[in-house]
Design a protein around this motif. Sequence first.
Motif, PDB file in Angstrom:
ATOM      1  N   ASN A 140       0.778  -1.388  -0.109  1.00  0.00           N
ATOM      2  CA  ASN A 140      -0.032   0.073  -0.046  1.00  0.00           C
ATOM      3  C   ASN A 140       0.839   1.287   0.089  1.00  0.00           C
ATOM      4  N   PHE A 141       0.069   2.275  -0.253  1.00  0.00           N
ATOM      5  CA  PHE A 141       1.085   3.765  -0.290  1.00  0.00           C
ATOM      6  C   PHE A 141       0.506   4.391   0.964  1.00  0.00           C
ATOM      7  N   CYS A 142       1.630   5.020   1.567  1.00  0.00           N
ATOM      8  CA  CYS A 142       1.129   5.934   2.747  1.00  0.00           C
ATOM      9  C   CYS A 142       1.132   7.244   2.269  1.00  0.00           C
ATOM     10  N   PRO A 143       0.170   8.036   1.894  1.00  0.00           N
ATOM     11  CA  PRO A 143       0.130   9.328   1.440  1.00  0.00           C
ATOM     12  C   PRO A 143       0.650  10.535   2.130  1.00  0.00           C
ATOM     13  N   PRO A 144       1.207  11.378   1.441  1.00  0.00           N
ATOM     14  CA  PRO A 144       1.809  12.605   2.325  1.00  0.00           C
ATOM     15  C   PRO A 144       0.551  13.425   2.767  1.00  0.00           C
ATOM     16  N   ASN A 145       0.677  14.163   3.886  1.00  0.00           N
ATOM     17  CA  ASN A 145      -0.327  15.111   4.153  1.00  0.00           C
ATOM     18  C   ASN A 145       0.146  16.434   3.994  1.00  0.00           C
ATOM     19  N   ASN A 146       1.223  16.638   3.349  1.00  0.00           N
ATOM     20  CA  ASN A 146       1.866  18.024   3.277  1.00  0.00           C
ATOM     21  C   ASN A 146       1.963  19.099   4.398  1.00  0.00           C
ATOM     22  N   ASN A 147       2.015  18.616   5.657  1.00  0.00           N
ATOM     23  CA  ASN A 147       1.992  19.133   6.589  1.00  0.00           C
ATOM     24  C   ASN A 147       2.931  18.548   7.554  1.00  0.00           C
ATOM     25  N   GLY A 148       4.044  18.286   7.179  1.00  0.00           N
ATOM     26  CA  GLY A 148       5.053  17.851   8.216  1.00  0.00           C
ATOM     27  C   GLY A 148       4.577  16.273   8.591  1.00  0.00           C
ATOM     28  N   GLY A 149       3.868  15.493   7.903  1.00  0.00           N
ATOM     29  CA  GLY A 149       3.524  14.094   8.333  1.00  0.00           C
ATOM     30  C   GLY A 149       4.933  13.335   8.031  1.00  0.00           C
ATOM     31  N   TRP A 150       4.672  12.045   8.597  1.00  0.00           N
ATOM     32  CA  TRP A 150       5.792  11.096   8.319  1.00  0.00           C
ATOM     33  C   TRP A 150       5.916  10.736   7.202  1.00  0.00           C
ATOM     34  N   CYS A 151       5.004  10.534   6.184  1.00  0.00           N
ATOM     35  CA  CYS A 151       4.714  10.032   4.821  1.00  0.00           C
ATOM     36  C   CYS A 151       5.249  11.088   3.956  1.00  0.00           C
ATOM     37  N   ASN A 152       5.267  12.322   4.315  1.00  0.00           N
ATOM     38  CA  ASN A 152       6.031  13.240   3.361  1.00  0.00           C
ATOM     39  C   ASN A 152       7.476  13.179   2.848  1.00  0.00           C
ATOM     40  N   PHE A 153       7.540  13.352   1.637  1.00  0.00           N
ATOM     41  CA  PHE A 153       8.827  13.283   1.030  1.00  0.00           C
ATOM     42  C   PHE A 153       9.804  14.278   1.748  1.00  0.00           C
ATOM     43  N   PRO A 154      10.882  14.000   1.945  1.00  0.00           N
ATOM     44  CA  PRO A 154      11.686  12.636   1.682  1.00  0.00           C
ATOM     45  C   PRO A 154      11.649  11.528   2.897  1.00  0.00           C
ATOM     46  N   HIS A 155      10.631  11.599   3.716  1.00  0.00           N
ATOM     47  CA  HIS A 155      10.870  10.489   4.651  1.00  0.00           C
ATOM     48  C   HIS A 155      10.649   9.240   4.048  1.00  0.00           C
ATOM     49  N   GLN A 156      11.462   8.259   4.750  1.00  0.00           N
ATOM     50  CA  GLN A 156      11.582   6.687   4.587  1.00  0.00           C
ATOM     51  C   GLN A 156      10.607   6.117   5.664  1.00  0.00           C
ATOM     52  N   HIS A 157       9.317   5.831   5.415  1.00  0.00           N
ATOM     53  CA  HIS A 157       8.401   5.404   6.313  1.00  0.00           C
ATOM     54  C   HIS A 157       7.875   4.242   6.007  1.00  0.00           C
ATOM     55  N   PHE A 158       7.592   3.622   7.179  1.00  0.00           N
ATOM     56  CA  PHE A 158       6.571   2.260   7.021  1.00  0.00           C
ATOM     57  C   PHE A 158       5.422   2.433   7.799  1.00  0.00           C
ATOM     58  N   ASP A 159       4.199   2.419   7.328  1.00  0.00           N
ATOM     59  CA  ASP A 159       3.057   2.342   7.973  1.00  0.00           C
ATOM     60  C   ASP A 159       2.347   0.928   8.068  1.00  0.00           C
ATOM     61  N   MET A 160       2.871   0.150   9.117  1.00  0.00           N
ATOM     62  CA  MET A 160       2.721  -1.268   9.199  1.00  0.00           C
ATOM     63  C   MET A 160       1.389  -1.767   9.725  1.00  0.00           C
ATOM     64  N   SER A 161       1.096  -3.042   9.332  1.00  0.00           N
ATOM     65  CA  SER A 161      -0.113  -3.675   9.852  1.00  0.00           C
ATOM     66  C   SER A 161       0.413  -3.913  11.371  1.00  0.00           C
ATOM     67  N   MET A 162      -0.662  -3.912  12.212  1.00  0.00           N
ATOM     68  CA  MET A 162      -0.440  -4.129  13.494  1.00  0.00           C
ATOM     69  C   MET A 162       0.259  -5.446  13.992  1.00  0.00           C
ATOM     70  N   PRO A 163      -0.225  -6.616  13.309  1.00  0.00           N
ATOM     71  CA  PRO A 163       0.680  -7.682  13.497  1.00  0.00           C
ATOM     72  C   PRO A 163       2.278  -7.482  13.535  1.00  0.00           C
ATOM     73  N   ALA A 164       2.648  -7.098  12.282  1.00  0.00           N
ATOM     74  CA  ALA A 164       4.006  -6.841  11.893  1.00  0.00           C
ATOM     75  C   ALA A 164       4.557  -5.631  12.836  1.00  0.00           C
ATOM     76  N   PHE A 165       4.040  -4.647  13.065  1.00  0.00           N
ATOM     77  CA  PHE A 165       4.586  -3.476  13.988  1.00  0.00           C
ATOM     78  C   PHE A 165       4.971  -4.213  15.531  1.00  0.00           C
ATOM     79  N   LEU A 166       3.860  -4.940  16.047  1.00  0.00           N
ATOM     80  CA  LEU A 166       3.947  -5.705  17.382  1.00  0.00           C
ATOM     81  C   LEU A 166       5.134  -6.764  17.454  1.00  0.00           C
ATOM     82  N   ARG A 167       5.619  -7.206  16.218  1.00  0.00           N
ATOM     83  CA  ARG A 167       6.852  -8.017  16.076  1.00  0.00           C
ATOM     84  C   ARG A 167       8.077  -7.248  16.579  1.00  0.00           C
ATOM     85  N   ILE A 168       8.226  -5.722  16.271  1.00  0.00           N
ATOM     86  CA  ILE A 168       9.342  -5.343  16.530  1.00  0.00           C
ATOM     87  C   ILE A 168       9.216  -4.239  17.732  1.00  0.00           C
TER      88      ILE A 168
END
Length: 253
Positions: free
Chosen positions: A106-134
């Motif tokens: 999937n694509f994590c869209p930018p919000n153009n207001n300093g969001g984590w998915c804004n360019f040039p951030h390298q960001h993963f918005d993970m499923s909860m099962p995956a996130f809770l693994r780490i």
Amino acid sequence: MGHSLAVSCALFWNIFLFAITNVEANGWLSGHATFYGTNQDPATLGGACGYDSTIHAGFGVNTAAVSSTLFRGGEACGACYQVMCNYNTDPKWCLRGRSVTVSATNFCPPNNNGGWCNFPHQHFDMSMPAFLRIARQGNEGIVPVVYRRVSCKRRGGVRFTLKGQSSFNMVMISNVGGSGDVKAAWIRGSRMRRGTWLPMHRNWGANWQSSIDLRNQRLTFKLTLIDGRAIVFSNVVPSTWGFGQTFSSRNQF
């Protein structure tokens, strides 16, 4: 003996912290990770790649939406990343020494207001099962991570889901091993002249299109992956195919 064990543990831990601190010199990159809503079914997180279900597409629940820097207009769909929470930076929320391999679905869209998915951030918005693994759930769900591209280990063959109508063919390609992400695709019908390939164009995400009527023909596909590997899947779709059906190759390559 207890003192020796303590020294050994301390030495191991110092080596681990040194490794995390210097990961970028060893093919790892820095980024951040968040997670999808707690009540959201992870199988539905196919979004901008067009996967109707990440389970049906072969990816399971360890998936992530990636920022535009990583998504590359859909080229990243199906790519695999090993992600590790950076314990050295955030020991409160990161699980020590844990990593998880996620597929980009999937694509994590930018919000153009300093969001984590804004360019040039390298960001993963993970499923909860995956996130809770780490990581632990907390700190507003934002943790520092290190990540690297890894080869995708898939179960079963490459899957081709046929969509469209008459002379408009759209094929969702999923469960691809190796680099996981498709750079180019071609299709050939059994009644086409031998050696002729019809180039397909990325419609969106993992969906590739062609504009020719190929009904009642066996279909062969040729894929070029991002890593440069080229694979042909001969007659993977029988002539009796219909729109909405999914066919799988016997193996990956």
